[in-house]
Scaffold this active site. Sequence first.
Site, short mmCIF file in Angstrom:
data_model
loop_
_atom_site.label_atom_id
_atom_site.label_comp_id
_atom_site.label_asym_id
_atom_site.label_seq_id
_atom_site.Cartn_x
_atom_site.Cartn_y
_atom_site.Cartn_z
N THR A 249 0.83 -1.21 0.00
CA THR A 249 0.00 0.00 0.00
C THR A 249 0.86 1.26 0.00
O THR A 249 0.64 2.18 -0.79
CB THR A 249 -0.92 0.01 1.23
OG1 THR A 249 -1.70 -1.18 1.24
CG2 THR A 249 -1.84 1.21 1.20
N TYR B 268 -13.34 -3.81 -2.66
CA TYR B 268 -14.48 -3.46 -3.50
C TYR B 268 -15.44 -4.62 -3.73
O TYR B 268 -16.65 -4.47 -3.57
CB TYR B 268 -14.02 -2.89 -4.85
CG TYR B 268 -15.18 -2.36 -5.69
CD1 TYR B 268 -15.79 -1.16 -5.35
CD2 TYR B 268 -15.67 -3.08 -6.77
CE1 TYR B 268 -16.87 -0.68 -6.09
CE2 TYR B 268 -16.75 -2.61 -7.51
CZ TYR B 268 -17.34 -1.40 -7.16
OH TYR B 268 -18.42 -0.95 -7.89
N TYR C 237 -3.17 -9.89 4.86
CA TYR C 237 -3.16 -8.47 5.25
C TYR C 237 -4.59 -8.01 5.43
O TYR C 237 -5.36 -7.98 4.47
CB TYR C 237 -2.42 -7.66 4.17
CG TYR C 237 -2.36 -6.17 4.38
CD1 TYR C 237 -2.65 -5.57 5.60
CD2 TYR C 237 -1.99 -5.34 3.33
CE1 TYR C 237 -2.58 -4.20 5.77
CE2 TYR C 237 -1.91 -3.96 3.48
CZ TYR C 237 -2.20 -3.40 4.70
OH TYR C 237 -2.13 -2.03 4.86
N ARG D 224 -9.50 0.32 4.59
CA ARG D 224 -9.19 0.63 3.19
C ARG D 224 -9.93 -0.29 2.22
O ARG D 224 -10.19 0.10 1.09
CB ARG D 224 -7.68 0.53 2.93
CG ARG D 224 -6.87 1.60 3.63
CD ARG D 224 -5.42 1.62 3.17
NE ARG D 224 -5.27 2.29 1.89
CZ ARG D 224 -4.45 3.31 1.65
NH1 ARG D 224 -3.69 3.79 2.62
NH2 ARG D 224 -4.37 3.84 0.45
N LYS E 247 -0.76 -9.67 8.77
CA LYS E 247 -0.56 -8.26 9.09
C LYS E 247 -1.92 -7.72 9.51
O LYS E 247 -2.84 -7.61 8.70
CB LYS E 247 -0.02 -7.48 7.89
CG LYS E 247 0.11 -5.99 8.15
CD LYS E 247 0.55 -5.22 6.91
CE LYS E 247 0.60 -3.72 7.17
NZ LYS E 247 0.95 -2.95 5.95
N ILE F 139 4.81 -4.18 10.56
CA ILE F 139 5.05 -3.76 9.18
C ILE F 139 4.75 -2.28 9.16
O ILE F 139 3.60 -1.86 9.31
CB ILE F 139 4.19 -4.56 8.19
CG1 ILE F 139 4.59 -6.04 8.27
CG2 ILE F 139 4.37 -4.03 6.76
CD1 ILE F 139 3.80 -6.96 7.36
#
Length: 294
Positions: A47, A110, A136, A141, A164, A206
């Site tokens: 990202t 999405y 992750y 997001r 993560k 991270i």
Amino acid sequence: MKQPVFSGVATALVTPFSGGRIDWSALDGLLERQLAAKIPALVLAGTTGEASTLSAEEKSALWWHCADYVRSRAVLIAGVGTNDTAASVRLARLASDCGADALLAVTPYYNKCTQDGLAVHYTTIADATALPLILYNVPGRTGVNLLPETARRLSAHPRIAGLKEASGSISQAAKVKALCGEAFSVWSGNDDQTVPMLSLGADGVISVLSNLLPGQTLAMVRAAQQGDRAGAAALQLALLPLIEALFCRVNPIPVKAALALRGLCKNELRLPLTPMPLEEARPLFSELLEQTDA
């Protein structure tokens, strides 16, 4: 027993640009700073690295370049997550061919798949290569939350190495650790929760912060891992103002501006992200960096 992909800090490295292209010279400088600080791992095309606007060809070039530069001095983790399972598989195979040591895949955004869909998606990626895969979870997001029960299902896969966790919920992270056991690594995905996560048995962080302050970020994590709870807490609290500044706008807009102020890369992003004006960033970062930089 699975071995952790890394312990300590993995820097979610920015991708520097100049004139719309990857700035290889700036990238080498960023890599050298991380290696000099003894950062054990680097995430490339995640990202923070603006993966969503990098082409497959650019990702391939990025992974090849970093593998050649780093030469096993740090673990290289390739960001291969997309909202298309087949595309993620192709990227995973490409990363493997380019010398990556491990893979990182964000939950599909999405589409909003089910938990069963997440399980099949990640299993398909993990089956595509011989590399360890880090899940992750960042629902803020992606709009999808990887639940602890789904993490437990996936933890049985021999190549799914850990998670993560960036949901922002310490309780959720604790439940993942409780359900998945010691063989399944968890890393903090939020710089402001690093020490609390380590207290629950996380293997590290991270980090976005370590783009700027790799040495201090690693010192904070190592203090916690060595049982110096007071020292780790003091470092976490001292770094909080800078961490907050790094997320005053969507990542990686602020960290690119801060790096530009240090002369480490250009304040250039790819649309639809737009740069933070340096006249706004300077009062936000300059004093903080002077206070914290060793």
